[in-house]
Scaffold this active site. Structure first.
Site, PDB file in Angstrom:
ATOM      1  CG  ASP A  15      61.929  30.384  -3.784  1.00 44.63           C
ATOM      2  OD1 ASP A  15      62.809  30.539  -2.914  1.00 44.63           O
ATOM      3  OD2 ASP A  15      62.069  30.739  -4.968  1.00 44.63           O
ATOM      4  CG  ASP A  17      65.368  35.959  -4.175  1.00 43.81           C
ATOM      5  OD1 ASP A  17      65.230  37.162  -4.430  1.00 43.81           O
ATOM      6  OD2 ASP A  17      65.844  35.531  -3.103  1.00 43.81           O
TER       7      ASP A  17
END
Length: 332
Positions: A15, A17
């Protein structure tokens, strides 16, 4: 890294953010960890629910933060949304776009016709696609609500309620989706995490047979990994806290937990959720009772299975060391 967690997997699906960066701020240890993963020969993929940027812009952002990447390594929820619309609509169908121009370009590349208003469509709107954009206005939501109520297929790139940034948690696409859900009494098709499509696609392009998912959100990253049947590492550098981890539903429970990405360089057995040397956790009178001594994160790993089995998240420490560790974890 021969005995590290990394050695057990042939790709890492990161991932972005809250995991690699907060907006324009790099999370400490991320560049060094990514470099070590590449040097180890393990495939790297970035799997993000943020639909506001095309892969080329994501690469530029990563490179500017000291983490060079390739557009082929980036998989976004906007790409997944366009693919989902292509599957469900006839070629040339009109799609009303609530989101960035890069999302509209992906819709066009899928053989569909993007518009911004119903009037522009000059006919029926077959689909509505919604992705995060800071420029989204009430007028955009009006057009989408009318089209959805008229029967258009509604696809949301993701339903993340918040978006981590260097300033804190900001409203995410899910907050805007919630507004349309309230206004239309309809539910969107969700293209991004926790749907497994993004992870399946990323693993396939990497030629991976045993990928590891790494992320900071239980409801998207970890739930998506569970849905895809993949092992996962949750990092506490973004949204997830020790308290939310203890309350995780079965569909949101990770395999490993670490403070941040540097955990990839540690041994798998040390990161795995389960009992840890030095800590004793029991369930008594609707509270988790902790005794012993050791690292606070080891205590968290030991607490999780007892909390998940008992359904209890309240804690009590027996002894100064136990109370100090619970305090550091924010569990008292």
């Amino acid at each position: 890294m021969s005995d590290a967690l990394l050695a057990a997997y042939d790709a890492v699906l990161f991932d972005l953010d809250g995991t690699v960066y907060h907006g324009t701020r790099v999370i400490p240890g991320a560049p060094e960890t990514l470099r070590a993963v590449r040097e180890h020969g393990t495939a790297v993929r970035f799997v993000t629910n943020n639909a506001s940027k095309p892969p080329e812009d994501v690469v530029a952002h990563l490179t500017g933060l000291g983490m060079p990447a390739d557009p082929g390594e980036v998989h976004t929820s906007a790409q997944a949304a366009a693919a989902l619309l292509k599957e469900r609509l006839e070629p040339g169908s009109v799609v009303l776009v609530v989101g960035t121009e890069s999302l509209a370009a992906l819709v066009a590349s899928a053989g569909l016709r993007p518009v911004r208003t119903i009037a522009e469509a000059a006919g029926d709107v077959a689909g509505v696609v919604q992705g995060h954009s800071p420029a989204t206005t009430w007028a955009d939501l009006v057009e989408a609500a009318l089209a959805i109520r008229a029967g258009a297929v509604w696809v949301a790139s993701n339903v993340d309620p918040t978006l981590p940034s260097e300033r804190g948690l900001l409203p995410g696409n899910g907050s805007m989706v919630a507004a349309l859900r309230t206004a239309t009494d309809r539910e969107p098709l969700v293209a991004g995490k926790p749907a497994p499509l993004l992870f399946d696609t990323a693993a396939r392009t990497a030629g991976a047979h045993r990928p590891l998912v790494v992320g900071d959100r239980l409801d998207t990253d970890i739930a998506g990994a569970v849905a895809a049947g993949l092992d996962s590492l949750v990092v506490l550098s973004g949204v997830t806290t020790p308290a939310t981890l203890l309350g995780a539903s079965p569909a949101e429970r990770p395999t490993y937990v670490a403070a941040d990405l540097t955990g990839l360089g540690q041994r798998a057995d040390l990161l795995a959720i389960g009992g840890k040397a030095g800590w004793r956790v029991t369930h008594s009178d609707d509270v988790l009772v902790v005794s012993g001594t050791g690292e606070p994160l080891d205590l968290l790993r030991a607490l999780c299975p007892v909390a998940w089995e008992s359904g209890t998240t309240g804690t009590r420490g027996d002894g100064e060391a136990a109370r100090a560790a619970l305090t550091e974890l924010g569990l008292v």
